[in-house]
Design an enzyme around this catalytic site. Structure first.
Site, PDB file in Angstrom:
ATOM      1  N   ILE A  18       0.832  -1.210   0.000  1.00 55.05           N
ATOM      2  CA  ILE A  18       0.000   0.000   0.000  1.00 55.05           C
ATOM      3  C   ILE A  18       0.867   1.260   0.000  1.00 55.05           C
ATOM      4  O   ILE A  18       0.567   2.235  -0.698  1.00 55.05           O
ATOM      5  CB  ILE A  18      -0.952  -0.036   1.227  1.00 55.05           C
ATOM      6  CG1 ILE A  18      -1.975  -1.176   1.043  1.00 55.05           C
ATOM      7  CG2 ILE A  18      -1.650   1.298   1.424  1.00 55.05           C
ATOM      8  CD1 ILE A  18      -2.736  -1.554   2.303  1.00 55.05           C
ATOM      9  N   ASP A  37      11.655   3.131   3.927  1.00 59.08           N
ATOM     10  CA  ASP A  37      11.290   1.773   4.334  1.00 59.08           C
ATOM     11  C   ASP A  37      12.393   1.210   5.223  1.00 59.08           C
ATOM     12  O   ASP A  37      13.517   1.708   5.215  1.00 59.08           O
ATOM     13  CB  ASP A  37      11.107   0.870   3.090  1.00 59.08           C
ATOM     14  CG  ASP A  37      10.166  -0.302   3.341  1.00 59.08           C
ATOM     15  OD1 ASP A  37       9.002  -0.223   2.919  1.00 59.08           O
ATOM     16  OD2 ASP A  37      10.592  -1.282   3.991  1.00 59.08           O
ATOM     17  N   ASP A  59      13.654   2.589  10.280  1.00 55.33           N
ATOM     18  CA  ASP A  59      12.830   1.602  10.981  1.00 55.33           C
ATOM     19  C   ASP A  59      11.967   2.438  11.922  1.00 55.33           C
ATOM     20  O   ASP A  59      12.505   3.136  12.795  1.00 55.33           O
ATOM     21  CB  ASP A  59      13.751   0.653  11.756  1.00 55.33           C
ATOM     22  CG  ASP A  59      12.986  -0.287  12.669  1.00 55.33           C
ATOM     23  OD1 ASP A  59      11.769  -0.076  12.899  1.00 55.33           O
ATOM     24  OD2 ASP A  59      13.623  -1.233  13.183  1.00 55.33           O
ATOM     25  N   SER A 137      -6.906   0.615   9.878  1.00 56.97           N
ATOM     26  CA  SER A 137      -7.520  -0.623   9.345  1.00 56.97           C
ATOM     27  C   SER A 137      -8.914  -0.754   9.917  1.00 56.97           C
ATOM     28  O   SER A 137      -9.191  -0.215  11.008  1.00 56.97           O
ATOM     29  CB  SER A 137      -6.686  -1.832   9.780  1.00 56.97           C
ATOM     30  OG  SER A 137      -7.366  -3.037   9.500  1.00 56.97           O
ATOM     31  N   TYR A 150      -3.123  -6.758  16.672  1.00 48.58           N
ATOM     32  CA  TYR A 150      -3.188  -5.875  15.494  1.00 48.58           C
ATOM     33  C   TYR A 150      -4.421  -4.973  15.609  1.00 48.58           C
ATOM     34  O   TYR A 150      -4.345  -3.765  15.384  1.00 48.58           O
ATOM     35  CB  TYR A 150      -3.257  -6.742  14.232  1.00 48.58           C
ATOM     36  CG  TYR A 150      -3.319  -5.979  12.926  1.00 48.58           C
ATOM     37  CD1 TYR A 150      -2.165  -5.471  12.336  1.00 48.58           C
ATOM     38  CD2 TYR A 150      -4.529  -5.805  12.251  1.00 48.58           C
ATOM     39  CE1 TYR A 150      -2.221  -4.780  11.135  1.00 48.58           C
ATOM     40  CE2 TYR A 150      -4.590  -5.114  11.049  1.00 48.58           C
ATOM     41  CZ  TYR A 150      -3.431  -4.608  10.490  1.00 48.58           C
ATOM     42  OH  TYR A 150      -3.492  -3.931   9.291  1.00 48.58           O
TER      43      TYR A 150
HETATM   44  N1  LIG Z   1      -3.082  -5.343   3.263  1.00 47.37           N
HETATM   45  C1  LIG Z   1      -4.205  -5.146   3.936  1.00 47.37           C
HETATM   46  O1  LIG Z   1      -5.203  -5.848   3.752  1.00 47.37           O
HETATM   47  C2  LIG Z   1      -4.312  -4.023   4.920  1.00 47.37           C
HETATM   48  C3  LIG Z   1      -5.579  -3.725   5.418  1.00 47.37           C
HETATM   49  C4  LIG Z   1      -5.705  -2.681   6.335  1.00 47.37           C
HETATM   50  C5  LIG Z   1      -4.593  -1.951   6.709  1.00 47.37           C
HETATM   51  N2  LIG Z   1      -3.375  -2.275   6.214  1.00 47.37           N
HETATM   52  C6  LIG Z   1      -2.242  -1.470   6.662  1.00 47.37           C
HETATM   53  O2  LIG Z   1      -1.613  -0.900   5.536  1.00 47.37           O
HETATM   54  C7  LIG Z   1      -0.221  -0.687   5.824  1.00 47.37           C
HETATM   55  C8  LIG Z   1       0.610  -1.312   4.727  1.00 47.37           C
HETATM   56  O3  LIG Z   1       0.332  -2.707   4.691  1.00 47.37           O
HETATM   57  P1  LIG Z   1       0.699  -3.638   3.447  1.00 47.37           P
HETATM   58  O4  LIG Z   1      -0.424  -4.591   3.298  1.00 47.37           O
HETATM   59  O5  LIG Z   1       1.155  -2.826   2.310  1.00 47.37           O
HETATM   60  O6  LIG Z   1       1.928  -4.422   4.114  1.00 47.37           O
HETATM   61  P2  LIG Z   1       3.223  -5.089   3.444  1.00 47.37           P
HETATM   62  O7  LIG Z   1       3.730  -6.032   4.456  1.00 47.37           O
HETATM   63  O8  LIG Z   1       2.870  -5.562   2.076  1.00 47.37           O
HETATM   64  O9  LIG Z   1       4.212  -3.836   3.304  1.00 47.37           O
HETATM   65  C9  LIG Z   1       4.629  -3.153   4.461  1.00 47.37           C
HETATM   66  C10 LIG Z   1       5.856  -2.312   4.170  1.00 47.37           C
HETATM   67  O10 LIG Z   1       6.243  -1.699   5.412  1.00 47.37           O
HETATM   68  C11 LIG Z   1       7.631  -1.946   5.639  1.00 47.37           C
HETATM   69  N3  LIG Z   1       7.900  -2.028   7.081  1.00 47.37           N
HETATM   70  C12 LIG Z   1       7.603  -3.053   7.928  1.00 47.37           C
HETATM   71  N4  LIG Z   1       8.047  -2.783   9.163  1.00 47.37           N
HETATM   72  C13 LIG Z   1       8.637  -1.567   9.106  1.00 47.37           C
HETATM   73  C14 LIG Z   1       9.299  -0.744  10.057  1.00 47.37           C
HETATM   74  N5  LIG Z   1       9.483  -1.157  11.324  1.00 47.37           N
HETATM   75  N6  LIG Z   1       9.774   0.463   9.667  1.00 47.37           N
HETATM   76  C15 LIG Z   1       9.635   0.866   8.379  1.00 47.37           C
HETATM   77  N7  LIG Z   1       9.030   0.126   7.427  1.00 47.37           N
HETATM   78  C16 LIG Z   1       8.548  -1.078   7.781  1.00 47.37           C
HETATM   79  C17 LIG Z   1       7.914  -3.268   4.936  1.00 47.37           C
HETATM   80  O11 LIG Z   1       9.294  -3.437   4.662  1.00 47.37           O
HETATM   81  C18 LIG Z   1       7.043  -3.148   3.696  1.00 47.37           C
HETATM   82  O12 LIG Z   1       7.717  -2.488   2.646  1.00 47.37           O
HETATM   83  C19 LIG Z   1       0.013  -1.285   7.200  1.00 47.37           C
HETATM   84  O13 LIG Z   1      -0.040  -0.293   8.182  1.00 47.37           O
HETATM   85  C20 LIG Z   1      -1.145  -2.242   7.358  1.00 47.37           C
HETATM   86  O14 LIG Z   1      -1.445  -2.502   8.696  1.00 47.37           O
HETATM   87  C21 LIG Z   1      -3.196  -3.293   5.333  1.00 47.37           C
END
Ligand SMILES: NC(=O)c1ccc[n+]([C@@H]2O[C@H](COP(=O)([O-])OP(=O)(O)OC[C@H]3O[C@@H](n4cnc5c(N)ncnc54)[C@H](O)[C@@H]3O)[C@@H](O)[C@H]2O)c1
Length: 251
Positions: A18, A37, A59, A137, A150
């Site tokens: 996202i 990232d 991080d 979320s 979560y």
């Molecule tokens: N995918 C879903 O269905 C969904 C739904 C609701 C909310 N979200 C939220 O959307 C956001 C993105 O999720 P996604 O699905 O793209 O996840 P993903 O795991 O596909 O990507 C997450 C990204 O964040 C980076 N990351 C992880 N830990 C980190 C840290 N400590 N510091 C910096 N970067 C870090 C990872 O390296 C990765 O590039 C999150 O906050 C997630 O909770 C996702």
């Protein structure tokens, strides 16, 4: 003029999923984006693909790194108009069998991360009358099995968004949250086996029944772009649900 023309934007966790879609769409809409990232290679790749203004990695659990990355972004961009707190992690575990260390870790990334980033950015955002978009979320609104910590972390992020919005209203800085349902990213892929085991149902059927289809990262980026834009100038403290009707449904 494009929706985000000239906006100076910093997006955490924008190496994938996202966050990458947000960095991409914001750039297409005229913003200058600094990608960030924990995974430096992923950030470099995103930045090269989209023609980002730069990269400033951190991080989000490390406050000094967050402060330094935001300072670098401000240096690259000449200021800051939008902070997108997107970095987040999931843990799949029955709540009362989850280790305390794992509970702490998810809060360190999903709640403390946005908190320290907002603190590091606020002076710059006051200067630009900017805004913050927090990626929360629907797990912050309703409970889901296996996602207890979560869910708690995302509820906390929604509340941080509200309180920051209220306290900062006199400055003109806006704070909003986006609350997506299940979207098509690596995070959801990792959750599928545990969800199928818990529900005894193919994940695709669950998604079709509850939200019609999986969200795309672009669906979420669209809402984030609107909230970050001047078109949303009267919107602050809001949590935007996009979930194909999941949270609206009783059956
Ligand atoms: N995918 C879903 O269905 C969904 C739904 C609701 C909310 N979200 C939220 O959307 C956001 C993105 O999720 P996604 O699905 O793209 O996840 P993903 O795991 O596909 O990507 C997450 C990204 O964040 C980076 N990351 C992880 N830990 C980190 C840290 N400590 N510091 C910096 N970067 C870090 C990872 O390296 C990765 O590039 C999150 O906050 C997630 O909770 C996702």
């Amino acid at each position: 003029m494009s929706e985000l023309e000239g906006k100076r934007v910093f997006v955490t966790g924008s190496g994938a999923g996202i966050g990458k879609a947000i960095a991409t769409l914001f750039t297409q809409r005229g913003a200058r984006v600094v990608v960030s990232d924990i995974n430096a290679d992923a950030a470099e790749q995103t930045a090269a693909e989209i023609g980002a203004a730069g990269v400033a990695n951190c991080d989000v659990t490390d406050e000094a790194q967050v402060q330094s990355a935001i300072a670098q972004a401000v240096e690259i961009l000449g200021g800051l108009d939008v902070l997108v707190n997107n970095a987040g992690i999931e843990v799949s575990s029955p709540l009362l069998h989850q280790s305390t260390e794992s509970f702490d870790r998810i809060h360190a990334v999903n709640v403390r991360g946005p908190f320290v980033a907002m603190k590091a950015a606020i002076g710059h955002l006051i200067e630009s009358t900017g805004n913050v978009v927090n990626i929360a979320s629907i797990a912050g609104i309703g409970g889901s099995p296996l996602l207890g910590s979560y869910c708690a972390s995302k509820a906390a992020l929604i509340q941080l968004t509200r309180v920051a919005a209220v306290e900062m209203r006199p400055t003109g800085v806006r704070f909003n949250a986006v609350c997506p349902g299940f979207a098509d990213t690596a995070m959801v892929e990792r959750l599928v086996p545990d969800f199928e085991a818990a529900t005894q149902m193919p994940f695709g059927d669950l998604v079709a029944m509850k939200q019609g289809r999986l969200g795309t990262p672009e669906d979420i980026a669209e809402v984030a772009a609107f909230l970050a834009s001047d078109r949303a100038s009267w919107i602050t403290g809001a949590s935007y649900v996009l979930d194909g009707g999941l949270t609206a449904s009783l059956v």
